[in-house]
Structure formats: structure tokens, C-alpha cells
Scaffold this motif. Sequence first.
Motif, mmCIF file in Angstrom:
data_model
loop_
_atom_site.group_PDB
_atom_site.id
_atom_site.type_symbol
_atom_site.label_atom_id
_atom_site.label_comp_id
_atom_site.label_asym_id
_atom_site.label_seq_id
_atom_site.Cartn_x
_atom_site.Cartn_y
_atom_site.Cartn_z
ATOM 1 N N LEU A 15 -6.449 5.861 13.592
ATOM 2 C CA LEU A 15 -5.354 6.267 12.836
ATOM 3 C C LEU A 15 -5.292 5.488 11.620
ATOM 4 N N MET A 16 -5.671 4.101 11.640
ATOM 5 C CA MET A 16 -5.495 3.368 10.484
ATOM 6 C C MET A 16 -6.755 3.625 9.414
ATOM 7 N N GLN A 17 -7.702 4.313 9.768
ATOM 8 C CA GLN A 17 -8.477 4.774 9.059
ATOM 9 C C GLN A 17 -7.992 5.875 7.888
ATOM 10 N N ARG A 18 -7.038 6.425 8.317
ATOM 11 C CA ARG A 18 -6.540 7.737 7.599
ATOM 12 C C ARG A 18 -5.294 7.074 6.819
ATOM 13 N N ALA A 19 -4.733 6.155 7.444
ATOM 14 C CA ALA A 19 -3.352 5.577 6.712
ATOM 15 C C ALA A 19 -3.664 4.889 5.448
ATOM 16 N N ASN A 20 -2.668 5.053 4.405
ATOM 17 C CA ASN A 20 -2.609 4.250 3.301
ATOM 18 C C ASN A 20 -2.636 2.652 3.662
ATOM 19 N N HIS A 21 -3.003 2.081 2.499
ATOM 20 C CA HIS A 21 -3.278 0.560 2.677
ATOM 21 C C HIS A 21 -1.870 -0.160 3.184
ATOM 22 N N VAL A 22 -0.995 0.058 2.600
ATOM 23 C CA VAL A 22 0.449 -0.418 2.955
ATOM 24 C C VAL A 22 0.941 -0.340 4.320
ATOM 25 N N PRO A 54 -21.744 6.082 9.163
ATOM 26 C CA PRO A 54 -21.870 6.918 7.673
ATOM 27 C C PRO A 54 -21.046 8.039 7.373
ATOM 28 N N THR A 55 -20.392 7.918 6.258
ATOM 29 C CA THR A 55 -19.620 8.952 5.870
ATOM 30 C C THR A 55 -20.171 10.222 5.468
ATOM 31 N N GLU A 56 -21.371 10.357 5.062
ATOM 32 C CA GLU A 56 -22.208 11.487 4.884
ATOM 33 C C GLU A 56 -22.428 12.395 5.959
ATOM 34 N N ILE A 57 -22.392 11.775 7.022
ATOM 35 C CA ILE A 57 -22.785 12.502 8.462
ATOM 36 C C ILE A 57 -21.273 13.223 8.843
ATOM 37 N N GLU A 114 -18.868 13.930 6.874
ATOM 38 C CA GLU A 114 -18.736 14.946 5.595
ATOM 39 C C GLU A 114 -19.432 16.089 5.796
ATOM 40 N N ALA A 115 -20.774 15.890 6.263
ATOM 41 C CA ALA A 115 -21.572 17.148 6.560
ATOM 42 C C ALA A 115 -20.996 17.912 7.862
ATOM 43 N N ALA A 116 -20.606 17.208 8.796
ATOM 44 C CA ALA A 116 -19.807 18.149 9.935
ATOM 45 C C ALA A 116 -18.758 18.662 9.706
ATOM 46 N N MET A 117 -17.965 18.157 8.599
ATOM 47 C CA MET A 117 -16.823 18.908 8.152
ATOM 48 C C MET A 117 -17.166 20.253 7.340
ATOM 49 N N GLY A 126 -11.561 17.772 13.929
ATOM 50 C CA GLY A 126 -11.586 16.315 14.340
ATOM 51 C C GLY A 126 -11.854 15.818 15.604
ATOM 52 N N VAL A 127 -11.597 16.538 16.519
ATOM 53 C CA VAL A 127 -11.815 16.150 17.828
ATOM 54 C C VAL A 127 -13.317 16.431 18.129
ATOM 55 N N GLN A 128 -13.946 17.521 17.636
ATOM 56 C CA GLN A 128 -15.411 17.642 17.699
ATOM 57 C C GLN A 128 -16.265 16.346 16.903
ATOM 58 N N ARG A 129 -15.708 16.030 15.887
ATOM 59 C CA ARG A 129 -16.500 14.905 15.202
ATOM 60 C C ARG A 129 -16.329 13.653 15.953
ATOM 61 N N LEU A 130 -15.164 13.378 16.624
ATOM 62 C CA LEU A 130 -14.910 12.133 17.392
ATOM 63 C C LEU A 130 -15.821 12.348 18.651
ATOM 64 N N ILE A 131 -15.798 13.359 19.178
ATOM 65 C CA ILE A 131 -16.836 13.437 20.657
ATOM 66 C C ILE A 131 -18.305 13.535 20.265
ATOM 67 N N TYR A 132 -18.756 14.193 19.237
ATOM 68 C CA TYR A 132 -20.198 14.418 18.898
ATOM 69 C C TYR A 132 -20.803 13.428 17.926
ATOM 70 N N ILE A 133 -19.963 12.831 16.953
ATOM 71 C CA ILE A 133 -20.284 12.152 16.086
ATOM 72 C C ILE A 133 -19.928 10.610 16.407
ATOM 73 N N THR A 134 -18.588 10.408 16.140
ATOM 74 C CA THR A 134 -18.278 8.791 16.120
ATOM 75 C C THR A 134 -18.476 8.074 17.331
ATOM 76 N N LEU A 135 -18.195 8.763 18.512
ATOM 77 C CA LEU A 135 -18.312 8.022 19.587
ATOM 78 C C LEU A 135 -19.773 7.519 20.019
ATOM 79 N N PRO A 136 -20.779 8.610 19.915
ATOM 80 C CA PRO A 136 -22.031 8.191 20.258
ATOM 81 C C PRO A 136 -22.664 7.188 19.365
ATOM 82 N N MET A 137 -22.114 7.168 18.166
ATOM 83 C CA MET A 137 -22.504 6.091 17.218
ATOM 84 C C MET A 137 -22.087 4.646 17.172
#
Length: 279
Positions: free
Chosen positions: A82-89, A170-173, A175-178, A184-195
Motif C-alpha cells: 500500500l505504501m508503494q502507491r501512497a503519496n510521500h506524506v 523491475p518496474t518494466e516487468i 508495466e509490461a504485465a499491465m 493487480g492481483v495477477q501481477r502480485l501472484i505471478y510477478i511480485t511474489l515470485p521475485m
Amino acid sequence: MPSVLLLATFLLGPVIWSFYGSFTNSALSGPNAKNPQFIGLKNYVDLMNDPVFPLSLIVTLVFVIVSAIIGQNVLGMSIALLMQRANHVVGSIVGTLVVAAWVLPEIVAAFIAYAYFSNDGTLNQLLALIGVTGPNWLFSFPMVAIILANVWRGTAFSMLVYQAALQDVPTEITEAAMVDGAGGVQRLIYITLPMIKTSISTNLMLITLQTLSVFTLIWVMTKGGPASASSTLPVLAYHEAFQFGDIGYGTAIATIMLVVGAIFATIYVLLLRSEDQVK
């Protein structure tokens, strides 16, 4: 060699001495305090016949699995995502609030948790504002209280580990999935968690061993009660060794706790090795 000698002296040495002590009738006072005798497996036989021990072992496993493996791990990752998507403040405020509980001395955090869950504590006063009479949490639901308190205090560590791990994805991976239509759930399960599998395994090992040795939090909140309902292995070992004076018996409990920690650590190390072999 100097490092090995230091580790052997201050880490391996006490473990070996403690293991030997579990085979003696060493006591806190009396004749056995001055001249402890080797009694073989008697402490372990008595431990297996003690009706409190299996309950304490189950309570310990529940405490570790629910508060660390599930609670701290899942909540820490959720906050990091969640903090990845939140603004800095917002991210700074949330991060500060979460880390504040972690940097507090354990005794201070324990008294705060006790004040929150006690019969006339903060939680019941908040419930009273909406017309609800809260129970005596530390008496009726002691495990719920100490699990929530441990999650509150320890989540920051998992959050920081996963924040660092997510920055290496890597953000490019993603972004390519998007672009390919992955949600979001698919990117989390198949990209983020394995990496970040290595970070997950490492975090699980660290928080498991840390939670396994939690003593002050439980002692201040419930002292293992009522009727051993929240007595984990460290609390039971303290009771036997320093309240009942049976050092040898308490050391045997501590040795069992060491074995439980070694089992968890071995599982996580094997997971890390399997990941390295896949790579």
C-alpha cells in the motif's frame, strides 16, 4: 579464526552447557544448587508426563504461526504494498506510526499493550462509548490479546524488509504485465511474489525465531495465565527454573524450545536452498 572462537565462546559454549544442564538436577537453592547431579533423561521423562507441557507447546506453536507467520508477515507485506502507491506524506506518516511500536523498548510496549487490553483499559473504554461492554480480554481471551499485541509490535520489521524487496522488482516487468492486461492481483501472484521469494523466506525465518523467544510481552500481560492458557515455552521455562527453583527442569524446557526453533530454521533454510537451485 578469531570470529569462530568468539562464536564458540559466547554462542556455542552456553548452548552446550545448557544442554548438559538439562540432564542434571540443578536447582536454584538447596543441596542441588551447590552439588548438582547427573540424572540422565529424568527431566525429559518428567516433561513428557507433565500435563502442562503439551498445552504450552501447542500455545507456543499457535502464537508463532498466527502472530508471526500469518499476522506480521501478511500485514507487513500489505502495508509495504500500500505504501508503494501512497503519496510521500501518507507513506511517511504510516511508516512512522508502524515503526514507532517496533522501536519502543519491549517492556514499554508490553505495558502499553497491558493498558490497552486490561479490564478497565483503553479498548473497553472505547467500546463503552458505543454502548458495548467489553470482556476482560486478558482473562477471557489471553491468546487473542498477546497475539494482537505481538503483531502490533513486530509488523514494522516485515514491512521494512518487504519495502526494500519491492524496490528491487523491475518496474518494466510490471508495466509490461499491465500492458498485457494483468490486474493487480495477477501481477502480485505471478510477478511480485515470485521475485521476492528469497526475502519472504528470510523474513519468515527471522520473525519466527524472534517470536518464539518472546517473553516480556507475555509475562507483563498475562504471566502465562489464566491456568497456563497463555504459557508459552519461554514462560513455562521461567516458571519452573526461577519460581519453582528447578533449574535442570527449566533448562530441559529451554532445550525443547531450541529444538523447535531449529526445526523452523531448517525448513526455511531448505526453502532458501531450493530457491537458489532453481535460480
